[in-house]
Design a protein around this motif. Sequence first.
Motif, PDB file in Angstrom:
ATOM      1  N   ASP A  53       0.816  -1.220   0.000  1.00 33.90           N
ATOM      2  CA  ASP A  53       0.000   0.000   0.000  1.00 33.90           C
ATOM      3  C   ASP A  53       0.849   1.270   0.000  1.00 33.90           C
ATOM      4  O   ASP A  53       0.318   2.377   0.025  1.00 33.90           O
ATOM      5  CB  ASP A  53      -0.978   0.012   1.179  1.00 33.90           C
ATOM      6  N   ARG A  54       2.164   1.122  -0.063  1.00 37.56           N
ATOM      7  CA  ARG A  54       3.079   2.257  -0.120  1.00 37.56           C
ATOM      8  C   ARG A  54       3.701   2.366  -1.515  1.00 37.56           C
ATOM      9  O   ARG A  54       3.731   1.406  -2.291  1.00 37.56           O
ATOM     10  CB  ARG A  54       4.190   2.104   0.922  1.00 37.56           C
ATOM     11  N   ARG A  55       4.223   3.516  -1.835  1.00 44.60           N
ATOM     12  CA  ARG A  55       4.814   3.819  -3.140  1.00 44.60           C
ATOM     13  C   ARG A  55       6.308   3.505  -3.098  1.00 44.60           C
ATOM     14  O   ARG A  55       7.088   4.257  -2.517  1.00 44.60           O
ATOM     15  CB  ARG A  55       4.562   5.287  -3.474  1.00 44.60           C
ATOM     16  N   ALA A  56       6.713   2.400  -3.715  1.00 44.48           N
ATOM     17  CA  ALA A  56       8.134   2.071  -3.827  1.00 44.48           C
ATOM     18  C   ALA A  56       8.745   2.835  -5.001  1.00 44.48           C
ATOM     19  O   ALA A  56       8.046   3.286  -5.907  1.00 44.48           O
ATOM     20  CB  ALA A  56       8.324   0.570  -3.999  1.00 44.48           C
ATOM     21  N   TRP A  57      10.058   2.937  -5.000  1.00 40.75           N
ATOM     22  CA  TRP A  57      10.766   3.744  -5.997  1.00 40.75           C
ATOM     23  C   TRP A  57      11.500   2.820  -6.964  1.00 40.75           C
ATOM     24  O   TRP A  57      12.717   2.686  -6.928  1.00 40.75           O
ATOM     25  CB  TRP A  57      11.742   4.683  -5.295  1.00 40.75           C
ATOM     26  N   HIS A  58      10.762   2.199  -7.862  1.00 40.50           N
ATOM     27  CA  HIS A  58      11.325   1.194  -8.750  1.00 40.50           C
ATOM     28  C   HIS A  58      11.214   1.527 -10.225  1.00 40.50           C
ATOM     29  O   HIS A  58      12.029   1.086 -11.034  1.00 40.50           O
ATOM     30  CB  HIS A  58      10.639  -0.161  -8.506  1.00 40.50           C
ATOM     31  N   ALA A  59      10.195   2.278 -10.617  1.00 45.94           N
ATOM     32  CA  ALA A  59       9.910   2.466 -12.045  1.00 45.94           C
ATOM     33  C   ALA A  59      10.672   3.639 -12.651  1.00 45.94           C
ATOM     34  O   ALA A  59      11.151   3.563 -13.777  1.00 45.94           O
ATOM     35  CB  ALA A  59       8.404   2.647 -12.262  1.00 45.94           C
ATOM     36  N   GLY A  60      10.758   4.734 -11.926  1.00 45.40           N
ATOM     37  CA  GLY A  60      11.422   5.915 -12.456  1.00 45.40           C
ATOM     38  C   GLY A  60      10.608   6.593 -13.541  1.00 45.40           C
ATOM     39  O   GLY A  60       9.406   6.384 -13.675  1.00 45.40           O
ATOM     40  N   ALA A  61      11.296   7.394 -14.346  1.00 51.21           N
ATOM     41  CA  ALA A  61      10.623   8.163 -15.388  1.00 51.21           C
ATOM     42  C   ALA A  61      10.085   7.232 -16.467  1.00 51.21           C
ATOM     43  O   ALA A  61      10.732   6.261 -16.852  1.00 51.21           O
ATOM     44  CB  ALA A  61      11.588   9.172 -15.996  1.00 51.21           C
ATOM     45  N   GLY A  62       8.906   7.543 -16.957  1.00 41.70           N
ATOM     46  CA  GLY A  62       8.272   6.752 -18.009  1.00 41.70           C
ATOM     47  C   GLY A  62       6.772   6.866 -17.908  1.00 41.70           C
ATOM     48  O   GLY A  62       6.239   7.616 -17.081  1.00 41.70           O
ATOM     49  N   GLU A  63       6.084   6.104 -18.744  1.00 49.69           N
ATOM     50  CA  GLU A  63       4.623   6.144 -18.714  1.00 49.69           C
ATOM     51  C   GLU A  63       4.061   4.845 -19.271  1.00 49.69           C
ATOM     52  O   GLU A  63       4.751   4.080 -19.953  1.00 49.69           O
ATOM     53  CB  GLU A  63       4.086   7.328 -19.513  1.00 49.69           C
ATOM     54  N   TRP A  64       2.806   4.613 -18.973  1.00 49.61           N
ATOM     55  CA  TRP A  64       2.077   3.472 -19.520  1.00 49.61           C
ATOM     56  C   TRP A  64       0.623   3.854 -19.649  1.00 49.61           C
ATOM     57  O   TRP A  64       0.066   4.495 -18.753  1.00 49.61           O
ATOM     58  CB  TRP A  64       2.234   2.238 -18.619  1.00 49.61           C
ATOM     59  N   ARG A  65       0.043   3.513 -20.780  1.00 54.22           N
ATOM     60  CA  ARG A  65      -1.346   3.874 -21.073  1.00 54.22           C
ATOM     61  C   ARG A  65      -1.576   5.385 -20.966  1.00 54.22           C
ATOM     62  O   ARG A  65      -2.627   5.835 -20.511  1.00 54.22           O
ATOM     63  CB  ARG A  65      -2.311   3.123 -20.156  1.00 54.22           C
ATOM     64  N   GLY A  66      -0.576   6.146 -21.348  1.00 56.64           N
ATOM     65  CA  GLY A  66      -0.710   7.589 -21.399  1.00 56.64           C
ATOM     66  C   GLY A  66      -0.558   8.306 -20.079  1.00 56.64           C
ATOM     67  O   GLY A  66      -0.738   9.522 -20.026  1.00 56.64           O
ATOM     68  N   SER A  67      -0.216   7.603 -19.024  1.00 63.65           N
ATOM     69  CA  SER A  67      -0.082   8.232 -17.703  1.00 63.65           C
ATOM     70  C   SER A  67       1.310   7.977 -17.139  1.00 63.65           C
ATOM     71  O   SER A  67       1.856   6.875 -17.266  1.00 63.65           O
ATOM     72  CB  SER A  67      -1.129   7.682 -16.730  1.00 63.65           C
ATOM     73  N   GLY A  68       1.859   9.010 -16.507  1.00 65.55           N
ATOM     74  CA  GLY A  68       3.150   8.892 -15.861  1.00 65.55           C
ATOM     75  C   GLY A  68       3.014   8.494 -14.405  1.00 65.55           C
ATOM     76  O   GLY A  68       2.021   7.917 -13.998  1.00 65.55           O
ATOM     77  N   ASP A  69       4.007   8.820 -13.607  1.00 73.83           N
ATOM     78  CA  ASP A  69       4.084   8.450 -12.195  1.00 73.83           C
ATOM     79  C   ASP A  69       3.687   6.989 -11.994  1.00 73.83           C
ATOM     80  O   ASP A  69       2.783   6.662 -11.224  1.00 73.83           O
ATOM     81  CB  ASP A  69       3.213   9.369 -11.338  1.00 73.83           C
ATOM     82  N   VAL A  70       4.384   6.113 -12.699  1.00 77.83           N
ATOM     83  CA  VAL A  70       4.076   4.689 -12.620  1.00 77.83           C
ATOM     84  C   VAL A  70       4.290   4.155 -11.207  1.00 77.83           C
ATOM     85  O   VAL A  70       3.572   3.246 -10.762  1.00 77.83           O
ATOM     86  CB  VAL A  70       4.910   3.905 -13.655  1.00 77.83           C
ATOM     87  N   ASN A  71       5.236   4.720 -10.473  1.00 77.42           N
ATOM     88  CA  ASN A  71       5.456   4.259  -9.095  1.00 77.42           C
ATOM     89  C   ASN A  71       4.192   4.324  -8.248  1.00 77.42           C
ATOM     90  O   ASN A  71       3.932   3.426  -7.443  1.00 77.42           O
ATOM     91  CB  ASN A  71       6.549   5.092  -8.418  1.00 77.42           C
ATOM     92  N   SER A  72       3.416   5.380  -8.415  1.00 74.61           N
ATOM     93  CA  SER A  72       2.233   5.571  -7.567  1.00 74.61           C
ATOM     94  C   SER A  72       1.134   4.567  -7.864  1.00 74.61           C
ATOM     95  O   SER A  72       0.278   4.308  -7.019  1.00 74.61           O
ATOM     96  CB  SER A  72       1.677   6.990  -7.729  1.00 74.61           C
ATOM     97  N   ARG A  73       1.146   3.983  -9.052  1.00 76.11           N
ATOM     98  CA  ARG A  73       0.055   3.088  -9.440  1.00 76.11           C
ATOM     99  C   ARG A  73       0.525   1.685  -9.802  1.00 76.11           C
ATOM    100  O   ARG A  73      -0.140   0.976 -10.551  1.00 76.11           O
ATOM    101  CB  ARG A  73      -0.764   3.707 -10.583  1.00 76.11           C
ATOM    102  N   SER A  74       1.664   1.297  -9.219  1.00 81.76           N
ATOM    103  CA  SER A  74       2.191  -0.027  -9.545  1.00 81.76           C
ATOM    104  C   SER A  74       2.828  -0.696  -8.340  1.00 81.76           C
ATOM    105  O   SER A  74       3.119  -0.064  -7.326  1.00 81.76           O
ATOM    106  CB  SER A  74       3.237   0.078 -10.664  1.00 81.76           C
ATOM    107  N   ILE A  75       3.050  -1.990  -8.500  1.00 79.49           N
ATOM    108  CA  ILE A  75       3.825  -2.800  -7.562  1.00 79.49           C
ATOM    109  C   ILE A  75       5.050  -3.295  -8.308  1.00 79.49           C
ATOM    110  O   ILE A  75       4.941  -3.801  -9.434  1.00 79.49           O
ATOM    111  CB  ILE A  75       2.986  -3.970  -7.018  1.00 79.49           C
ATOM    112  N   GLY A  76       6.214  -3.116  -7.719  1.00 82.49           N
ATOM    113  CA  GLY A  76       7.460  -3.493  -8.357  1.00 82.49           C
ATOM    114  C   GLY A  76       8.017  -4.795  -7.816  1.00 82.49           C
ATOM    115  O   GLY A  76       8.088  -4.989  -6.599  1.00 82.49           O
ATOM    116  N   ILE A  77       8.410  -5.694  -8.728  1.00 80.02           N
ATOM    117  CA  ILE A  77       9.022  -6.968  -8.365  1.00 80.02           C
ATOM    118  C   ILE A  77      10.400  -7.040  -9.004  1.00 80.02           C
ATOM    119  O   ILE A  77      10.528  -6.941 -10.231  1.00 80.02           O
ATOM    120  CB  ILE A  77       8.177  -8.167  -8.827  1.00 80.02           C
ATOM    121  N   GLU A  78      11.431  -7.197  -8.178  1.00 77.52           N
ATOM    122  CA  GLU A  78      12.801  -7.359  -8.656  1.00 77.52           C
ATOM    123  C   GLU A  78      13.174  -8.837  -8.637  1.00 77.52           C
ATOM    124  O   GLU A  78      12.992  -9.523  -7.630  1.00 77.52           O
ATOM    125  CB  GLU A  78      13.766  -6.580  -7.765  1.00 77.52           C
ATOM    126  N   LEU A  79      13.711  -9.324  -9.753  1.00 72.25           N
ATOM    127  CA  LEU A  79      14.187 -10.693  -9.878  1.00 72.25           C
ATOM    128  C   LEU A  79      15.710 -10.676  -9.883  1.00 72.25           C
ATOM    129  O   LEU A  79      16.320  -9.965 -10.691  1.00 72.25           O
ATOM    130  CB  LEU A  79      13.667 -11.317 -11.166  1.00 72.25           C
TER     131      LEU A  79
END
Length: 203
Positions: free
Chosen positions: A61-87
């Motif tokens: 439920d917290r905003r991790a800092w994994h995505a950085g600059a970029g966008e998907w589906r026309g929206s930025g701030d991917v960190n705020s709306r995603s979950i990051g998994i590192e392999l």
Amino acid sequence: MSLSPNHGDRRGQRPELIVLHYTGMADGASARARLCDPLAEVSAHWLIHEDGTTEALVPEDRRAWHAGAGEWRGSGDVNSRSIGIELVNTGARPFPEPQMAALEALLRRIMTRWDIVPAGVIAHSDMAPDRKIDPGPRFDWRRLALQGLAIWPEGGDEQPLAASLARIGYPAGPATLAAFRLRFRPWAEGPEDATDRILAAGL
């Protein structure tokens, strides 16, 4: 187990995407140390080791800092709306079976918790094609898709590529074709061709 200190408020958003990364580091201990280092200012919600060990580093439920600059589906701030998994992977070797199995189990849980659809599971390279290539050409996206954990093209009518890529969610730019191929046909080279257009339309 200590959590990474590198996280913040989701800024009114909720997870609708899951972004997959490779660590690009020699081993899991080094990756974990970096993801938990306050000076590094990077983090992810989850870290999956090569033996399948899965560590939670940031609450979902917290905003991790994994995505950085970029966008998907026309929206930025991917960190705020995603979950990051590192392999844990250098980027130059296959992803071991225990790691893939652990990822699949984790994806099922996350997708159920947050009602995330298969199309919402993306590569870091998808949303930042001009600067990222992870999880790279060795990652088996089709395996995930066969289990309903990602999408995979099933063919279709040939359509203009740029329009299809935009509908999928890719940001426009000179690196977009390379990012699409990296995920769906990493062996392809040269300018766009009919196969690119058919596969993208099928998605």
